[in-house]
Design a protein around this motif. Structure first.
Motif, mmCIF file in Angstrom:
data_model
loop_
_atom_site.group_PDB
_atom_site.id
_atom_site.type_symbol
_atom_site.label_atom_id
_atom_site.label_comp_id
_atom_site.label_asym_id
_atom_site.label_seq_id
_atom_site.Cartn_x
_atom_site.Cartn_y
_atom_site.Cartn_z
ATOM 1 N N ASN A 191 0.829 -1.200 0.000
ATOM 2 C CA ASN A 191 0.000 0.000 0.000
ATOM 3 C C ASN A 191 0.865 1.253 0.000
ATOM 4 O O ASN A 191 1.952 1.272 0.589
ATOM 5 C CB ASN A 191 -0.906 0.030 1.231
ATOM 6 N N TYR A 192 0.386 2.285 -0.671
ATOM 7 C CA TYR A 192 1.086 3.556 -0.647
ATOM 8 C C TYR A 192 0.072 4.684 -0.552
ATOM 9 O O TYR A 192 -1.087 4.543 -0.937
ATOM 10 C CB TYR A 192 1.959 3.735 -1.899
ATOM 11 N N SER A 193 0.538 5.812 -0.011
ATOM 12 C CA SER A 193 -0.314 7.004 0.059
ATOM 13 C C SER A 193 0.488 8.192 -0.435
ATOM 14 O O SER A 193 1.717 8.138 -0.530
ATOM 15 C CB SER A 193 -0.797 7.248 1.489
ATOM 16 N N LEU A 194 -0.217 9.263 -0.788
ATOM 17 C CA LEU A 194 0.431 10.486 -1.251
ATOM 18 C C LEU A 194 0.400 11.521 -0.141
ATOM 19 O O LEU A 194 -0.633 11.742 0.485
ATOM 20 C CB LEU A 194 -0.282 11.022 -2.500
ATOM 21 N N ALA A 237 5.011 9.956 -2.809
ATOM 22 C CA ALA A 237 4.419 8.694 -2.372
ATOM 23 C C ALA A 237 5.226 8.092 -1.234
ATOM 24 O O ALA A 237 6.460 8.169 -1.213
ATOM 25 C CB ALA A 237 4.347 7.711 -3.537
ATOM 26 N N LEU A 253 0.825 -2.623 -6.361
ATOM 27 C CA LEU A 253 0.663 -1.421 -5.546
ATOM 28 C C LEU A 253 -0.797 -1.002 -5.467
ATOM 29 O O LEU A 253 -1.512 -0.996 -6.467
ATOM 30 C CB LEU A 253 1.486 -0.279 -6.130
ATOM 31 N N THR A 254 -1.237 -0.663 -4.259
ATOM 32 C CA THR A 254 -2.594 -0.187 -4.027
ATOM 33 C C THR A 254 -2.547 1.163 -3.338
ATOM 34 O O THR A 254 -1.916 1.306 -2.288
ATOM 35 C CB THR A 254 -3.379 -1.189 -3.150
ATOM 36 N N LYS A 255 -3.216 2.150 -3.923
ATOM 37 C CA LYS A 255 -3.243 3.473 -3.325
ATOM 38 C C LYS A 255 -4.271 3.521 -2.210
ATOM 39 O O LYS A 255 -5.411 3.091 -2.382
ATOM 40 C CB LYS A 255 -3.579 4.525 -4.392
ATOM 41 N N HIS A 268 -4.318 8.850 2.858
ATOM 42 C CA HIS A 268 -3.427 9.237 3.946
ATOM 43 C C HIS A 268 -4.261 9.913 5.031
ATOM 44 O O HIS A 268 -4.873 10.938 4.807
ATOM 45 C CB HIS A 268 -2.355 10.202 3.444
#
Length: 236
Positions: free
Chosen positions: A3-6, A20, A118-120, A123
């Motif tokens: 998982n990633y966030s901006l 990211a 990858l999954t957004k 945040h």
């Protein structure tokens, strides 16, 4: 899957810029890797695997001590010398020069990275975020290489913490355990200065900043949130 966030980009003045950051990345020690291998099924015992891995690690250390390098599907190493030599007759001086062990990702890990999905995710919590590490007393501006006893600068976002709370602060972590850096020179949201303890031995470490933020639990207690720098830090 990862998982990633901006998040807001603290490196530019543009309010719309985002960077990211991976969220919730799990880290596994040697014992943790062995436990996963056992769950997958193997004819080897935990003792057998531990002995084999320890023997591998020791041999890589012996090769390095002899001035050699290694190349495996997981990683490869190289050696380099940093520092300026005054003239052709000058010789290596540990006070002015350093011998560095460098590592690169091997082909097998590069292929594995291409398979990560990858999954957004949104945040929602201001977790500490380290974007830069610098040894302020180093003769060369080599990011990710620091010396014990020197003042280290961290840049990023949400780096402020309560140094009177032993659960918070700057931590250097490896398989041997963790060391909390207690001498804080300056601690602000986007910049932290601290003294790296002389007790930190040479080697590679994960660098973490831990702080407490309010959780969403019914009691509204403050939970420890850790932000880990994306690259290993080498103490020379």
């Amino acid at each position: 899957m990862a998982n990633y966030s901006l998040k807001d980009n603290p490196l530019t003045a543009d309010p719309n810029d985002k960077l990211a950051q991976l969220e919730g990345v799990k880290s596994y020690s040697q014992d943790g890797i062995i436990d996963r291998m056992l769950k997958r099924g193997t004819s080897l015992t935990k003792t057998d695997m531990l002995a084999a891995l320890n023997a591998f690690n020791e041999e890589v250390i012996y090769i390095t001590e002899e001035g050699g390098t290694v190349s495996t599907p997981l990683f490869s190493t190289s050696l380099s010398i940093s520092g300026v030599f005054a003239n052709a007759d000058d010789t290596f001086d540990p006070k002015r020069h350093s011998l560095n062990v460098n590592s690169r990702t091997g082909s097998a890990l590069k292929e594995a990275a291409q398979k990560i999905k990858l999954t957004k995710v949104p945040h929602t919590i201001n977790t500490p975020w380290i974007t830069g590490v610098r040894d302020t007393l180093a003769s060369e501006n080599a990011e990710c290489k620091v010396s014990a006893g020197n003042v280290i600068e961290l840049t990023g976002a949400h780096l402020k913490f309560d140094n009177t709370d032993t659960e918070q602060g700057v931590f250097f972590v490896n398989d041997a355990g963790e060391i909390r850096c207690t001498k804080i020179v300056d601690n602000k949201d986007k910049r932290t200065l601290f003294v790296l303890p002389l007790t930190v031995a040479a080697g590679e470490y994960k660098l973490e900043v831990r702080s407490k933020v309010k959780s969403k639990s019914a009691d509204n207690l403050k939970a420890v949130r850790a932000g880990t720098f994306e690259r290993f830090i080498t103490v020379v």
